[in-house]
Write a protein that holds these residues in place. Structure first.
Motif, PDB file in Angstrom:
ATOM      1  N   PHE A 294      17.940  38.703  17.448  1.00  0.00           N
ATOM      2  CA  PHE A 294      17.278  37.907  18.482  1.00  0.00           C
ATOM      3  C   PHE A 294      16.989  38.757  19.719  1.00  0.00           C
ATOM      4  CE2 PHE A 294      17.689  35.269  22.343  1.00  0.00           C
ATOM      5  CZ  PHE A 294      16.550  34.495  22.187  1.00  0.00           C
ATOM      6  N   TYR A 295      17.958  39.541  20.102  1.00  0.00           N
ATOM      7  CA  TYR A 295      17.794  40.369  21.305  1.00  0.00           C
ATOM      8  C   TYR A 295      16.606  41.311  21.157  1.00  0.00           C
ATOM      9  CZ  TYR A 295      19.228  43.278  25.302  1.00  0.00           C
ATOM     10  OH  TYR A 295      19.279  43.944  26.499  1.00  0.00           O
ATOM     11  N   LEU A 296      16.537  41.985  20.026  1.00  0.00           N
ATOM     12  CA  LEU A 296      15.436  42.938  19.819  1.00  0.00           C
ATOM     13  C   LEU A 296      14.099  42.218  19.723  1.00  0.00           C
ATOM     14  CD1 LEU A 296      17.234  45.287  17.279  1.00  0.00           C
ATOM     15  CD2 LEU A 296      16.625  45.848  19.634  1.00  0.00           C
ATOM     16  N   MET A 297      14.079  41.101  19.016  1.00  0.00           N
ATOM     17  CA  MET A 297      12.821  40.356  18.862  1.00  0.00           C
ATOM     18  C   MET A 297      12.379  39.762  20.194  1.00  0.00           C
ATOM     19  SD  MET A 297      13.344  38.604  15.128  1.00  0.00           S
ATOM     20  CE  MET A 297      11.732  37.792  15.099  1.00  0.00           C
ATOM     21  N   ALA A 298      13.340  39.397  21.036  1.00  0.00           N
ATOM     22  CA  ALA A 298      12.993  38.854  22.350  1.00  0.00           C
ATOM     23  C   ALA A 298      12.363  39.921  23.237  1.00  0.00           C
ATOM     24  CB  ALA A 298      14.228  38.259  23.027  1.00  0.00           C
ATOM     25  N   ARG A 299      12.353  41.153  22.766  1.00  0.00           N
ATOM     26  CA  ARG A 299      11.660  42.226  23.486  1.00  0.00           C
ATOM     27  C   ARG A 299      10.366  42.604  22.770  1.00  0.00           C
ATOM     28  NH1 ARG A 299      14.579  40.070  26.656  1.00  0.00           N
ATOM     29  NH2 ARG A 299      16.432  41.040  27.559  1.00  0.00           N
ATOM     30  N   GLY A 300       9.931  41.714  21.882  1.00  0.00           N
ATOM     31  CA  GLY A 300       8.630  41.905  21.250  1.00  0.00           C
ATOM     32  C   GLY A 300       8.665  42.645  19.924  1.00  0.00           C
ATOM     33  N   ILE A 301       9.847  43.085  19.510  1.00  0.00           N
ATOM     34  CA  ILE A 301       9.950  43.903  18.300  1.00  0.00           C
ATOM     35  C   ILE A 301      10.002  42.998  17.066  1.00  0.00           C
ATOM     36  CG2 ILE A 301      11.365  45.631  17.109  1.00  0.00           C
ATOM     37  CD1 ILE A 301      12.415  46.425  19.961  1.00  0.00           C
ATOM     38  N   ARG A 302       9.171  43.295  16.063  1.00  0.00           N
ATOM     39  CA  ARG A 302       9.127  42.459  14.862  1.00  0.00           C
ATOM     40  C   ARG A 302      10.411  42.613  14.052  1.00  0.00           C
ATOM     41  NH1 ARG A 302       3.894  43.829  15.886  1.00  0.00           N
ATOM     42  NH2 ARG A 302       2.425  42.100  15.771  1.00  0.00           N
ATOM     43  N   GLU A 303      10.710  41.572  13.267  1.00  0.00           N
ATOM     44  CA  GLU A 303      11.997  41.524  12.576  1.00  0.00           C
ATOM     45  C   GLU A 303      12.266  42.744  11.698  1.00  0.00           C
ATOM     46  OE1 GLU A 303      12.956  37.943  10.501  1.00  0.00           O
ATOM     47  OE2 GLU A 303      14.701  38.859   9.558  1.00  0.00           O
TER      48      GLU A 303
ATOM     49  N   PRO B 161      26.781  30.598  20.993  1.00  0.00           N
ATOM     50  CA  PRO B 161      26.495  31.796  20.216  1.00  0.00           C
ATOM     51  C   PRO B 161      26.376  33.019  21.116  1.00  0.00           C
ATOM     52  CG  PRO B 161      24.513  30.475  20.484  1.00  0.00           C
ATOM     53  CD  PRO B 161      25.643  29.695  21.057  1.00  0.00           C
ATOM     54  N   THR B 162      25.935  32.764  22.331  1.00  0.00           N
ATOM     55  CA  THR B 162      25.615  33.866  23.219  1.00  0.00           C
ATOM     56  C   THR B 162      26.846  34.597  23.712  1.00  0.00           C
ATOM     57  OG1 THR B 162      25.613  32.231  24.945  1.00  0.00           O
ATOM     58  CG2 THR B 162      23.497  32.813  24.008  1.00  0.00           C
TER      59      THR B 162
ATOM     60  N   MET C 244      19.167  38.056  29.579  1.00  0.00           N
ATOM     61  CA  MET C 244      20.191  37.199  29.007  1.00  0.00           C
ATOM     62  C   MET C 244      21.469  37.153  29.828  1.00  0.00           C
ATOM     63  SD  MET C 244      19.554  37.674  25.003  1.00  0.00           S
ATOM     64  CE  MET C 244      17.881  38.063  24.458  1.00  0.00           C
TER      65      MET C 244
ATOM     66  N   ALA D 230       7.484  37.143  23.225  1.00  0.00           N
ATOM     67  CA  ALA D 230       7.649  38.297  24.109  1.00  0.00           C
ATOM     68  C   ALA D 230       6.316  39.013  24.271  1.00  0.00           C
ATOM     69  CB  ALA D 230       8.704  39.243  23.549  1.00  0.00           C
TER      70      ALA D 230
ATOM     71  N   ILE E  39      23.795  46.782  20.802  1.00  0.00           N
ATOM     72  CA  ILE E  39      23.058  47.201  19.609  1.00  0.00           C
ATOM     73  C   ILE E  39      23.516  48.603  19.228  1.00  0.00           C
ATOM     74  CG2 ILE E  39      20.801  47.403  18.523  1.00  0.00           C
ATOM     75  CD1 ILE E  39      20.786  44.783  19.808  1.00  0.00           C
TER      76      ILE E  39
ATOM     77  N   GLU F 274      22.375  37.692  16.476  1.00  0.00           N
ATOM     78  CA  GLU F 274      22.205  37.811  17.930  1.00  0.00           C
ATOM     79  C   GLU F 274      21.551  39.149  18.290  1.00  0.00           C
ATOM     80  OE1 GLU F 274      22.536  35.270  19.914  1.00  0.00           O
ATOM     81  OE2 GLU F 274      23.287  34.093  18.244  1.00  0.00           O
ATOM     82  N   GLN F 275      21.890  40.188  17.534  1.00  0.00           N
ATOM     83  CA  GLN F 275      21.230  41.475  17.761  1.00  0.00           C
ATOM     84  C   GLN F 275      19.750  41.378  17.411  1.00  0.00           C
ATOM     85  OE1 GLN F 275      23.615  44.049  15.353  1.00  0.00           O
ATOM     86  NE2 GLN F 275      25.095  44.431  16.975  1.00  0.00           N
TER      87      GLN F 275
ATOM     88  N   VAL G   2       9.867  34.476  17.926  1.00  0.00           N
ATOM     89  CA  VAL G   2      10.543  35.063  19.089  1.00  0.00           C
ATOM     90  C   VAL G   2       9.781  36.287  19.600  1.00  0.00           C
ATOM     91  CG1 VAL G   2      12.661  36.190  19.877  1.00  0.00           C
ATOM     92  CG2 VAL G   2      12.794  34.225  18.326  1.00  0.00           C
ATOM     93  N   ASP G   3       9.429  37.175  18.677  1.00  0.00           N
ATOM     94  CA  ASP G   3       8.759  38.411  19.075  1.00  0.00           C
ATOM     95  C   ASP G   3       7.351  38.129  19.600  1.00  0.00           C
ATOM     96  OD1 ASP G   3       8.653  37.719  16.294  1.00  0.00           O
ATOM     97  OD2 ASP G   3       7.461  39.508  15.933  1.00  0.00           O
TER      98      ASP G   3
END
Ligand SMILES: Nc1ncnc2c1ncn2[C@@H]1O[C@H](COP(=O)(O)OP(=O)(O)OP(=O)(O)O)[C@@H](O)[C@H]1O
Ligand SMILES: [Mg+2]
Lengths: 253, 384
Positions: B336-345, B2-3, A90, A82, A96, B333-334, A78-79
């Motif tokens: 996913f949201y952060l990772m969808a902005r490029g941030i690693r797990e 889920p969303t 979304m 991006a 958060i 879901e949180q 996923v990351d």
């Protein structure tokens, strides 16, 4: 010239009632600088397409490909997607707790660019984008989406779009839940991002009203997990008049 | 879908909470034999794994001096005083059996005396307590108008029941940090009793990171006009850890103020935390201003956080009193949201937990300690 290609995409989701096939062979090519509107009735699979592009773990790709400039997106985390230049605004942005907008934006920007943004310019960029989206500067110190109204959450998505500068953005019903003023502000944000970076956009929507502010190059009608028809902006006008019944009826019989 | 799910903080207490019993009327004694045997059903024990420390509640305790290491600071005297010394027992006495057992068992008390108006920091580290059940008694005394920050830290092995008395003289500004960084098998039961004189300010911070069972119960007596307590707590429970704190603030004089803020994170199978916050606003406490809150961040399945605020008000004439308690989940879901902005797990998790707990860390007021705690929290997150 960047290109995002979706080829014969089939996607399943595990439900309590077993496996369900939701996307049934989607084909779509988006070039840099193009705006593609995807319109379709509730439950047709629009969000599933959006989440699959972003890599949400709930959606299993059983067939087909997604390529970004020839690179296999489906193999990326996923990351990594991006960082490769994909962005998803979304439909239901998540809260958060404990992470301020300021901290979140800086962390995301650093992750995507591979280095921390120069502090002065960055602070200025954030401030300008927030003010253009008519977000009070107090939002910067609030936790991401926590206690935001529906419209505030959508603005926050577009704020990220403007600041993270992706090559392709999927906007999942960014227009829903917005009043006319907010719709204009958000649309201007999208148009500004496009003017600045020339990104390609997949604009998922239910209604034609956002298309008054963001003019699509192509319109795709999405029904039952695949594209049922495509055309130019005039197709949207026809959907406005006729609705989706024309596409649904054969399936119902 | 889920969303559609939102996992923000979910309040689990609303409106007035009815206290079980007037808190100030609980039985107290320094003598272990005055307390009945503990069954685990008592209100003060019902959340605790009492079977794992029966020795501390009822067994014989080694009351000899514990090994300490202390930093030097002008205006801070650290010494051992006899158990018959008149300075013992001024801040408060035990309300339960493990504390009374410690009180009955210690040979000498450790006295940390703070004087002088300059800012100063002293750190007292207890280590090498070993596996023998032990008792300890500590007195932290801030002279009138003095200032200071005292860190009472525990590392290594321990099976310890102890009482800590904190005496804050008129106009003094004292910070006490109780820092639990014990080894994985350690059991530590502590009762803190603070007494605040006129216009005194105490910042009391409980940080529990290491140990199998750590139970630190601070109670504060706002005994004189204008006294003020800021009670902060930070805990991070890993798999199999039990971290508990029962906080009591007694407003007993006019124009007293209290702020209680405890935050905890839970991660891993069997991670368990308990927070009980009792605030009593007595008859004499007109013009009281009080607020207490507890927030927990749940990072994985298999954890349990109990959070129980109690507010008792005996006077109608107060400036304000409130409480809040909430437990929220850091969910997929949180992530996913952060990772969808490029941030690693791993960074996404760290971001959330750090942000959540940092609010407490930043209030400690010692840059060195803040830095060290931030690092300790990061280490917890890496699952050490
Ligand atoms: N995680 C999931 N679990 C179970 N079913 C799902 C899941 N995700 C999607 N679905 C189902 O797949 C179908 C398509 O859902 P999707 O959210 O993609 O539709 P949509 O076109 O975005 O609808 P809307 O216009 O309401 O947003 C629906 O029937 C939905 O219930
Ligand atoms: Mg949708």
């Amino acid at each position: 010239m960047s290109v995002l290609e979706i080829k014969n995409l089939h996607v399943n989701v595990e439900t309590d009632q077993g496996t369900r096939e939701i996307l049934r062979g989607v084909d779509l090519v988006i070039n840099e600088g193009e705006i593609h509107a995807v319109m379709g009735p509730n439950g047709s699979g629009k969000s599933t397409l959006a989440y699959t592009i972003a890599g949400h773990p709930k959606y299993q790709v059983v067939q087909g490909e997604i390529l970004l400039d020839g690179e296999n997106v489906l193999e990326m985390s996923v990351d990594a997607r991006a960082r490769a230049g994909l962005f998803l605004a979304m439909q239901y942005p998540v809260e958060i707790p404990g992470v301020t907008i300021t901290n979140f934006l800086r962390t995301a920007k650093t992750a995507i660019d591979g280095e921390a943004p120069a502090i002065r310019g960055w602070v200025k960029d954030v401030r300008e984008s927030m003010s253009a989206l008519k977000m009070d500067s107090a939002f910067a110190e609030r936790n991401v989406n926590e206690g935001f109204s529906g419209g505030e959450k959508k603005r926050n998505e577009i704020l990220q779009l403007e600041l993270l500068k992706p090559r392709f953005a999927v906007l999942d019903e960014t227009d829903s839940g917005l009043d006319v003023d907010a719709l204009k502000i958000v649309s201007e944000g999208v148009n500004r991002a496009k003017a600045n970076t020339g990104l390609g956009i997949l604009l998922i929507t239910h209604y034609t009203r956002i298309l008054r502010y963001i003019t699509p190059d192509f319109v795709h009608v999405f029904v039952a997990g695949r594209i049922a028809e495509q055309g130019g902006p005039e197709l949207a006008d026809r959907l406005e008049d006729e609705g989706y019944d024309r596409y649904l009826e054969p399936a119902a019989k | 879908m889920p969303t559609a799910e939102q996992h923000g903080f979910r309040p689990h207490t609303d409106g007035p909470v009815v206290p079980v019993q007037t808190r100030s009327e609980r039985f107290r004694s320094v003598n272990v034999d005055d307390f009945a045997q503990v069954t685990g059903r008592e209100h003060e024990w019902k959340f605790s794994p009492v079977a794992t420390f029966a020795d501390l509640i009822g067994g014989e305790l080694d009351g000899s001096r514990v090994e300490i290491e202390t930093t030097d600071a002008a205006g801070v005297e650290v010494s051992w005083i006899d158990r018959g010394d008149a300075r013992i027992g001024r801040a408060g006495i035990p309300e339960e059996r493990a504390a009374a057992n410690a009180w009955s068992s210690f040979d000498e008390a450790l006295l940390i005396a703070v004087s002088g108006e300059d800012e100063k920091v002293v750190a007292v580290t207890r280590s090498g307590l070993g596996a023998t059940p032990r008792a300890a008694h500590t007195i932290i005394e801030a002279a009138p108008n003095s200032r200071g920050l005292v860190v009472l830290r525990g590392i290594g092995d321990a099976r310890l029941s102890e009482n800590v008395e904190i005496i804050v003289g008129e106009g003094a500004l004292l910070t006490v940090v109780a820092l639990q960084e014990w080894n994985d098998d350690a059991v530590h039961l502590a009762s803190h009793f603070a007494r605040l004189d006129r216009d005194a300010f105490l910042k009391h911070i409980v940080v529990s990171l290491g140990g199998k069972v750590v139970r630190v119960n601070p109670s504060t007596h706002l005994a004189e006009q204008g006294s003020d307590i800021e009670a902060l707590g930070l805990y991070f429970a890993d798999a199999g850890q039990h971290l508990e704190q029962q906080v009591f603030v007694h407003h007993d004089a006019p124009h007293t103020r209290s702020r209680v803020t405890y935050k905890g994170a839970l991660q891993g199978q069997g991670a368990r935390t308990v927070w009980i916050g009792d605030v009593l606003i007595g008859n004499a406490a007109v013009g009281t201003d009080s607020y207490e809150q507890n927030r927990n961040l749940v990072l994985t399945d298999g954890t349990r956080a109990d959070s129980v605020p109690n507010l008792e008000i005996e006077t109608g004439d107060i400036a304000g009193a409130g409480h809040a308690s909430a437990t929220g989940r850091f969910d997929d879901e949180q992530l996913f949201y952060l990772m969808a902005r490029g941030i690693r797990e791993d960074e996404a998790r760290r971001l959330v937990v750090r942000g959540f707990l940092l609010e407490i860390v930043q209030k400690i007021g010692s840059p060195d300690l803040e830095e060290r705690l931030t690092a300790a929290i990061e280490a917890e997150l890496l699952g050490s």
